[in-house]
Motif scaffolding. Structure first.
Motif, PDB file in Angstrom:
ATOM      1  N   LEU A 145       0.839  -1.200   0.000  1.00  0.00           N
ATOM      2  CA  LEU A 145       0.000   0.000   0.000  1.00  0.00           C
ATOM      3  C   LEU A 145       0.876   1.252   0.000  1.00  0.00           C
ATOM      4  O   LEU A 145       0.618   2.199  -0.752  1.00  0.00           O
ATOM      5  N   LEU A 146       1.930   1.255   0.815  1.00  0.00           N
ATOM      6  CA  LEU A 146       2.835   2.397   0.867  1.00  0.00           C
ATOM      7  C   LEU A 146       3.594   2.583  -0.442  1.00  0.00           C
ATOM      8  O   LEU A 146       3.943   3.705  -0.814  1.00  0.00           O
ATOM      9  N   GLU A 189      -4.227   7.110  -2.618  1.00  0.00           N
ATOM     10  CA  GLU A 189      -3.766   8.491  -2.755  1.00  0.00           C
ATOM     11  C   GLU A 189      -3.453   9.094  -1.389  1.00  0.00           C
ATOM     12  O   GLU A 189      -2.448   9.799  -1.211  1.00  0.00           O
ATOM     13  N   LEU A 190      -4.292   8.813  -0.410  1.00  0.00           N
ATOM     14  CA  LEU A 190      -4.096   9.339   0.942  1.00  0.00           C
ATOM     15  C   LEU A 190      -2.788   8.816   1.537  1.00  0.00           C
ATOM     16  O   LEU A 190      -2.043   9.567   2.192  1.00  0.00           O
ATOM     17  N   THR A 191      -2.495   7.545   1.318  1.00  0.00           N
ATOM     18  CA  THR A 191      -1.262   6.949   1.828  1.00  0.00           C
ATOM     19  C   THR A 191      -0.046   7.615   1.223  1.00  0.00           C
ATOM     20  O   THR A 191       0.944   7.892   1.918  1.00  0.00           O
ATOM     21  N   GLY A 192      -0.085   7.892  -0.086  1.00  0.00           N
ATOM     22  CA  GLY A 192       1.026   8.576  -0.729  1.00  0.00           C
ATOM     23  C   GLY A 192       1.250   9.955  -0.151  1.00  0.00           C
ATOM     24  O   GLY A 192       2.399  10.367   0.104  1.00  0.00           O
ATOM     25  N   GLN A 193       0.189  10.700   0.082  1.00  0.00           N
ATOM     26  CA  GLN A 193       0.316  12.030   0.672  1.00  0.00           C
ATOM     27  C   GLN A 193       0.875  11.957   2.092  1.00  0.00           C
ATOM     28  O   GLN A 193       1.706  12.789   2.501  1.00  0.00           O
ATOM     29  N   ALA A 194       0.423  10.955   2.849  1.00  0.00           N
ATOM     30  CA  ALA A 194       0.902  10.797   4.231  1.00  0.00           C
ATOM     31  C   ALA A 194       2.402  10.510   4.262  1.00  0.00           C
ATOM     32  O   ALA A 194       3.121  10.992   5.137  1.00  0.00           O
ATOM     33  N   ARG A 195       2.889   9.725   3.310  1.00  0.00           N
ATOM     34  CA  ARG A 195       4.330   9.436   3.240  1.00  0.00           C
ATOM     35  C   ARG A 195       5.123  10.715   3.054  1.00  0.00           C
ATOM     36  O   ARG A 195       6.162  10.915   3.685  1.00  0.00           O
ATOM     37  N   LEU A 235      -3.491  15.743   8.331  1.00  0.00           N
ATOM     38  CA  LEU A 235      -2.930  15.820   6.989  1.00  0.00           C
ATOM     39  C   LEU A 235      -3.545  16.980   6.212  1.00  0.00           C
ATOM     40  O   LEU A 235      -2.863  17.630   5.406  1.00  0.00           O
ATOM     41  N   ALA A 236      -4.808  17.272   6.460  1.00  0.00           N
ATOM     42  CA  ALA A 236      -5.486  18.358   5.752  1.00  0.00           C
ATOM     43  C   ALA A 236      -4.828  19.709   6.009  1.00  0.00           C
ATOM     44  O   ALA A 236      -4.972  20.633   5.208  1.00  0.00           O
ATOM     45  N   ASP A 237      -4.089  19.822   7.122  1.00  0.00           N
ATOM     46  CA  ASP A 237      -3.407  21.076   7.454  1.00  0.00           C
ATOM     47  C   ASP A 237      -1.988  21.138   6.897  1.00  0.00           C
ATOM     48  O   ASP A 237      -1.271  22.109   7.151  1.00  0.00           O
ATOM     49  N   GLU A 287      -1.036  20.661   3.501  1.00  0.00           N
ATOM     50  CA  GLU A 287      -1.012  20.657   2.035  1.00  0.00           C
ATOM     51  C   GLU A 287       0.279  21.257   1.498  1.00  0.00           C
ATOM     52  O   GLU A 287       0.871  20.735   0.545  1.00  0.00           O
ATOM     53  N   LEU A 288       0.728  22.362   2.070  1.00  0.00           N
ATOM     54  CA  LEU A 288       1.956  23.001   1.588  1.00  0.00           C
ATOM     55  C   LEU A 288       3.185  22.135   1.846  1.00  0.00           C
ATOM     56  O   LEU A 288       3.978  21.891   0.919  1.00  0.00           O
ATOM     57  N   PRO A 289       3.388  21.610   3.068  1.00  0.00           N
ATOM     58  CA  PRO A 289       4.545  20.734   3.289  1.00  0.00           C
ATOM     59  C   PRO A 289       4.543  19.494   2.400  1.00  0.00           C
ATOM     60  O   PRO A 289       5.593  19.058   1.933  1.00  0.00           O
ATOM     61  N   VAL A 290       3.353  18.903   2.157  1.00  0.00           N
ATOM     62  CA  VAL A 290       3.276  17.732   1.291  1.00  0.00           C
ATOM     63  C   VAL A 290       3.687  18.086  -0.127  1.00  0.00           C
ATOM     64  O   VAL A 290       4.430  17.352  -0.785  1.00  0.00           O
ATOM     65  N   LEU A 291       3.248  19.245  -0.606  1.00  0.00           N
ATOM     66  CA  LEU A 291       3.629  19.704  -1.942  1.00  0.00           C
ATOM     67  C   LEU A 291       5.133  19.931  -2.027  1.00  0.00           C
ATOM     68  O   LEU A 291       5.793  19.514  -2.984  1.00  0.00           O
ATOM     69  N   LEU A 292       5.705  20.573  -1.006  1.00  0.00           N
ATOM     70  CA  LEU A 292       7.141  20.876  -1.017  1.00  0.00           C
ATOM     71  C   LEU A 292       7.985  19.610  -0.905  1.00  0.00           C
ATOM     72  O   LEU A 292       9.105  19.555  -1.428  1.00  0.00           O
ATOM     73  N   ALA A 293       7.462  18.596  -0.222  1.00  0.00           N
ATOM     74  CA  ALA A 293       8.214  17.354  -0.049  1.00  0.00           C
ATOM     75  C   ALA A 293       8.443  16.632  -1.365  1.00  0.00           C
ATOM     76  O   ALA A 293       9.333  15.785  -1.484  1.00  0.00           O
ATOM     77  N   ARG A 294       7.654  16.960  -2.383  1.00  0.00           N
ATOM     78  CA  ARG A 294       7.807  16.331  -3.689  1.00  0.00           C
ATOM     79  C   ARG A 294       8.937  16.950  -4.514  1.00  0.00           C
ATOM     80  O   ARG A 294       9.296  16.418  -5.566  1.00  0.00           O
ATOM     81  N   LEU A 295       9.501  18.059  -4.034  1.00  0.00           N
ATOM     82  CA  LEU A 295      10.588  18.714  -4.762  1.00  0.00           C
ATOM     83  C   LEU A 295      11.876  17.903  -4.671  1.00  0.00           C
ATOM     84  O   LEU A 295      12.067  17.100  -3.751  1.00  0.00           O
ATOM     85  N   ASP A 296      12.761  18.145  -5.605  1.00  0.00           N
ATOM     86  CA  ASP A 296      14.069  17.497  -5.584  1.00  0.00           C
ATOM     87  C   ASP A 296      14.802  17.840  -4.281  1.00  0.00           C
ATOM     88  O   ASP A 296      14.825  19.009  -3.871  1.00  0.00           O
ATOM     89  N   PRO A 297      15.393  16.848  -3.601  1.00  0.00           N
ATOM     90  CA  PRO A 297      16.081  17.109  -2.320  1.00  0.00           C
ATOM     91  C   PRO A 297      17.143  18.196  -2.419  1.00  0.00           C
ATOM     92  O   PRO A 297      17.289  19.013  -1.506  1.00  0.00           O
ATOM     93  N   GLY A 298      17.885  18.219  -3.506  1.00  0.00           N
ATOM     94  CA  GLY A 298      18.917  19.244  -3.664  1.00  0.00           C
ATOM     95  C   GLY A 298      18.339  20.639  -3.719  1.00  0.00           C
ATOM     96  O   GLY A 298      18.884  21.584  -3.138  1.00  0.00           O
ATOM     97  N   VAL A 299      17.209  20.790  -4.394  1.00  0.00           N
ATOM     98  CA  VAL A 299      16.538  22.089  -4.481  1.00  0.00           C
ATOM     99  C   VAL A 299      16.038  22.507  -3.101  1.00  0.00           C
ATOM    100  O   VAL A 299      16.160  23.674  -2.708  1.00  0.00           O
ATOM    101  N   ARG A 300      15.490  21.551  -2.346  1.00  0.00           N
ATOM    102  CA  ARG A 300      14.983  21.865  -1.008  1.00  0.00           C
ATOM    103  C   ARG A 300      16.099  22.398  -0.107  1.00  0.00           C
ATOM    104  O   ARG A 300      15.953  23.438   0.542  1.00  0.00           O
ATOM    105  N   VAL A 301      17.202  21.693  -0.089  1.00  0.00           N
ATOM    106  CA  VAL A 301      18.314  22.072   0.794  1.00  0.00           C
ATOM    107  C   VAL A 301      18.887  23.420   0.393  1.00  0.00           C
ATOM    108  O   VAL A 301      19.138  24.293   1.236  1.00  0.00           O
ATOM    109  N   GLU A 302      19.102  23.621  -0.903  1.00  0.00           N
ATOM    110  CA  GLU A 302      19.710  24.864  -1.383  1.00  0.00           C
ATOM    111  C   GLU A 302      18.832  26.063  -1.079  1.00  0.00           C
ATOM    112  O   GLU A 302      19.297  27.104  -0.624  1.00  0.00           O
ATOM    113  N   THR A 303      17.522  25.910  -1.285  1.00  0.00           N
ATOM    114  CA  THR A 303      16.606  27.019  -1.048  1.00  0.00           C
ATOM    115  C   THR A 303      16.520  27.364   0.429  1.00  0.00           C
ATOM    116  O   THR A 303      16.567  28.543   0.812  1.00  0.00           O
TER     117      THR A 303
END
Length: 361
Positions: free
Chosen positions: A135-136, A242-248, A261-263, A265-281
């Protein structure tokens, strides 16, 4: 590693259910069970290829002529505890039996695991683990979910609720059933599994979630380091996937206390970014800030930029808070009291927290 009697019972069971011709080969590529008993004991060229590569092999009738002891069909590795312990083959042209072969291989693996585990409890726990793992990983179908629940001795029906518990009390991991005792849920009506990172995932159906949510709140109150993600409630299996994917993605940031999880939305969206982009930003925006100033920003944003409320949460005078916010503006060039700058700073904080509480990859 697979007993011949066990293999033949698996073949007979699958052939009887699905009406297909099945072979099982051992770790040497020898046929140890078959729908055609005359083939038992013979070498299987396709199985040798699968054993050496660990990859599936599809053989057409034309290709089979060049492989010793092989007929047209699909051959797949049998895995147990991370090792290839044999091969299962389904006879027929690959384009016709490919999907059936994958289902047969999965069922054969589950039946092999059943024989490998001592006792019904261990077997059922392993099936539950496999359900959650698939499922995960978004590789579980609704039909597979239904069928495996029967093997695992549970029945979970929509609407589904999903929870994730991080940093559960250590005693919860002693035995699989301890997790059910900890959460005070019935094994027959819930799926409770700890993943490799120690996160306890729980899927429930119907009204079971109400009592579970109350129990999880109590655990958070009793154990300050414990975090609970309430992923929400959905009406069908597709939405659960879909819910499980968002929770991950949500769990890539630090989780303390009760969080919906409903609160996130922004962190879940940002978590999908490339790790290098996240760290650099995050480093570019927040690099000049001390831990104290970052914590001040978190409290300020957590209280909707309310100076009085944030100062109380930080246990400082409001003038002290105002001074710190001014320092943030000086060091970053972005004033947290201005809307556009506050958005950038809050996003940077989210980026900095992603992967903060994850095990090494």
């Amino acid at each position: 590693m697979i007993a011949e009697a066990t293999a033949q019972s698996i073949v007979d069971d699958i052939a009887g259910r699905l009406g297909v011709s099945v072979n099982i080969m051992d770790e040497r590529g020898v046929i140890i069970a078959s729908s055609d008993r005359s083939r038992v004991g013979g070498a299987h060229g396709g199985a040798l290829h699968v054993l050496s590569t660990g990859m599936p092999l599809s053989v057409t009738a034309k290709e089979a002529r060049s492989l010793d002891g092989t007929r047209a069909g699909v051959n797949l590795p049998l895995w147990l505890n991370g090792n290839v312990v044999g091969v299962v083959g389904v006879r027929g042209e690959p384009r016709e039996v490919g999907e059936i072969a994958r289902a047969v291989a999965r069922l054969a693996e589950l039946m092999v695991m059943q024989e490998a585990f001592l006792g019904e409890a261990g077997w059922r726990h392993r099936v539950r683990q496999q359900i959650m793992e698939d499922l995960l990983a978004a590789r579980l179908t609704e039909e597979g979910f239904r069928q495996r629940q029967q093997l695992a001795g549970c029945r979970i029906e929509a609407p589904y609720s999903l929870f994730a518990l991080r940093h559960a009390p250590a005693a919860a991991y002693t035995e699989p059933r301890d997790l059910y005792r900890l959460l005070e849920v019935d094994e027959r009506s819930a799926l409770v599994v700890a993943d490799a990172a120690g996160v306890v995932w729980t899927v429930t159906g119907g009204s079971t979630s109400v009592a579970l949510r109350y129990r999880l709140s109590g655990l958070c109150a009793a154990h300050p380091d414990t975090g609970v993600l309430d992923a929400g409630r959905v009406d069908d299996f597709g939405a659960l996937t879909e819910l499980t994917g968002q929770a991950r993605f949500a769990l890539r940031r630090r989780l303390v206390g009760e969080v919906r999880l409903a609160d996130l939305e922004l962190p879940v969206l940002l978590a999908r970014l490339d790790p290098g982009v996240r760290v650099e930003t995050a480093e570019r925006v927040l690099g000049a800030l001390s831990a104290e100033l970052r914590n001040t920003l978190r409290a300020y944003f957590a209280h909707d930029c309310g100076v009085v409320e944030a100062a109380q949460a930080l246990n400082v005078h409001r003038n002290t808070l105002a001074y710190r916010l001014g320092r943030v503006a000086e060091l970053t060039g972005r004033d947290p009291r201005a809307f556009q700058d506050a958005v950038v700073l809050q996003i940077a904080l989210h980026l900095a927290e992603i992967d903060q509480d994850q095990p090494p990859r």
